[in-house]
Design a protein around this motif. Structure first.
Motif, PDB file in Angstrom:
ATOM      1  N   GLU A  84       8.698  39.954   0.640  1.00 55.83           N
ATOM      2  CA  GLU A  84       9.519  39.054  -0.179  1.00 55.83           C
ATOM      3  C   GLU A  84       8.599  38.043  -0.858  1.00 55.83           C
ATOM      4  O   GLU A  84       8.624  36.853  -0.546  1.00 55.83           O
ATOM      5  N   ILE A 139      13.880  40.988 -10.806  1.00 53.15           N
ATOM      6  CA  ILE A 139      15.080  40.391 -11.389  1.00 53.15           C
ATOM      7  C   ILE A 139      14.677  39.755 -12.704  1.00 53.15           C
ATOM      8  O   ILE A 139      13.738  38.973 -12.774  1.00 53.15           O
ATOM      9  N   ARG A 162      22.319  43.640  -7.900  1.00 47.96           N
ATOM     10  CA  ARG A 162      21.581  44.705  -8.568  1.00 47.96           C
ATOM     11  C   ARG A 162      21.182  45.831  -7.611  1.00 47.96           C
ATOM     12  O   ARG A 162      20.346  46.658  -7.932  1.00 47.96           O
ATOM     13  N   TYR A 170      18.388  34.022  -5.851  1.00 49.31           N
ATOM     14  CA  TYR A 170      17.563  35.227  -5.840  1.00 49.31           C
ATOM     15  C   TYR A 170      18.215  36.320  -5.001  1.00 49.31           C
ATOM     16  O   TYR A 170      18.344  37.467  -5.425  1.00 49.31           O
ATOM     17  N   LYS A 171      18.654  35.943  -3.799  1.00 42.84           N
ATOM     18  CA  LYS A 171      19.295  36.922  -2.913  1.00 42.84           C
ATOM     19  C   LYS A 171      20.602  37.435  -3.505  1.00 42.84           C
ATOM     20  O   LYS A 171      20.912  38.627  -3.407  1.00 42.84           O
ATOM     21  N   GLN A 214      21.401  37.637  -6.735  1.00 40.27           N
ATOM     22  CA  GLN A 214      21.070  38.536  -7.848  1.00 40.27           C
ATOM     23  C   GLN A 214      20.554  39.889  -7.330  1.00 40.27           C
ATOM     24  O   GLN A 214      20.890  40.929  -7.872  1.00 40.27           O
ATOM     25  N   ARG A 215      19.749  39.833  -6.271  1.00 39.30           N
ATOM     26  CA  ARG A 215      19.205  41.062  -5.700  1.00 39.30           C
ATOM     27  C   ARG A 215      20.327  41.945  -5.169  1.00 39.30           C
ATOM     28  O   ARG A 215      20.333  43.157  -5.372  1.00 39.30           O
ATOM     29  N   GLU A 216      21.292  41.338  -4.470  1.00 37.39           N
ATOM     30  CA  GLU A 216      22.423  42.098  -3.943  1.00 37.39           C
ATOM     31  C   GLU A 216      23.263  42.696  -5.064  1.00 37.39           C
ATOM     32  O   GLU A 216      23.703  43.839  -4.979  1.00 37.39           O
ATOM     33  N   GLY A 234      19.485  45.644  -4.853  1.00 41.51           N
ATOM     34  CA  GLY A 234      18.149  45.503  -4.289  1.00 41.51           C
ATOM     35  C   GLY A 234      17.025  45.863  -5.231  1.00 41.51           C
ATOM     36  O   GLY A 234      15.882  45.964  -4.831  1.00 41.51           O
ATOM     37  N   GLN A 235      17.338  46.081  -6.513  1.00 38.57           N
ATOM     38  CA  GLN A 235      16.306  46.465  -7.470  1.00 38.57           C
ATOM     39  C   GLN A 235      15.485  45.255  -7.896  1.00 38.57           C
ATOM     40  O   GLN A 235      15.995  44.153  -8.033  1.00 38.57           O
ATOM     41  N   PHE A 236      14.201  45.505  -8.154  1.00 38.37           N
ATOM     42  CA  PHE A 236      13.280  44.458  -8.584  1.00 38.37           C
ATOM     43  C   PHE A 236      12.595  44.909  -9.848  1.00 38.37           C
ATOM     44  O   PHE A 236      12.486  46.081 -10.111  1.00 38.37           O
TER      45      PHE A 236
END
Length: 112
Positions: free
Chosen positions: A65, A105, A99, A92-93, A95-97, A101-103
């Protein structure tokens, strides 16, 4: 014998942190001696050591992370306040959820 692979916790340290660690080892762990070398008080050296310990623990607890590790390091280095850090990490968490878990962001650009 030379170190070919630098541990992650060490690669995240700043140069002055590494110098502090070297001096600490050379002084056999004597904070009193380190205080004398730096020309500061014992509590100042103790605080510096505590922050260094926090940095190392953070780097170990946030492996995988890097964004969260960066935010936490900024708090430890007093470059960011805790409340702002909590907001950034929560967003951040979230937005990650959203999407899956894609990076990475992508942050929205308002053009301002």
């Amino acid at each position: 014998m030379s170190i070919e692979i630098i541990p992650d916790w060490m690669s995240n340290l700043e140069d002055d942190d590494v110098i502090f660690i070297k001096r600490f080892i050379q002084a056999s762990g004597s904070l009193k001696e380190i205080a004398k070398q730096y020309g500061v008080t014992y509590p100042t050296v103790r605080l510096r050591l505590d922050r260094l310990i926090q940095k190392i623990r953070l780097s170990e607890s946030t492996e995988g992370e890097p964004y969260i590790a960066l935010i936490k390091r900024m708090v430890v280095n007093e470059k960011l306040d805790m409340d702002t850090a909590k907001v950034l990490i929560a967003e951040y968490k979230k937005q990650r959820e959203q999407r899956g878990g894609q990076f990475p962001i992508e942050l929205e650009h308002t053009g301002k």
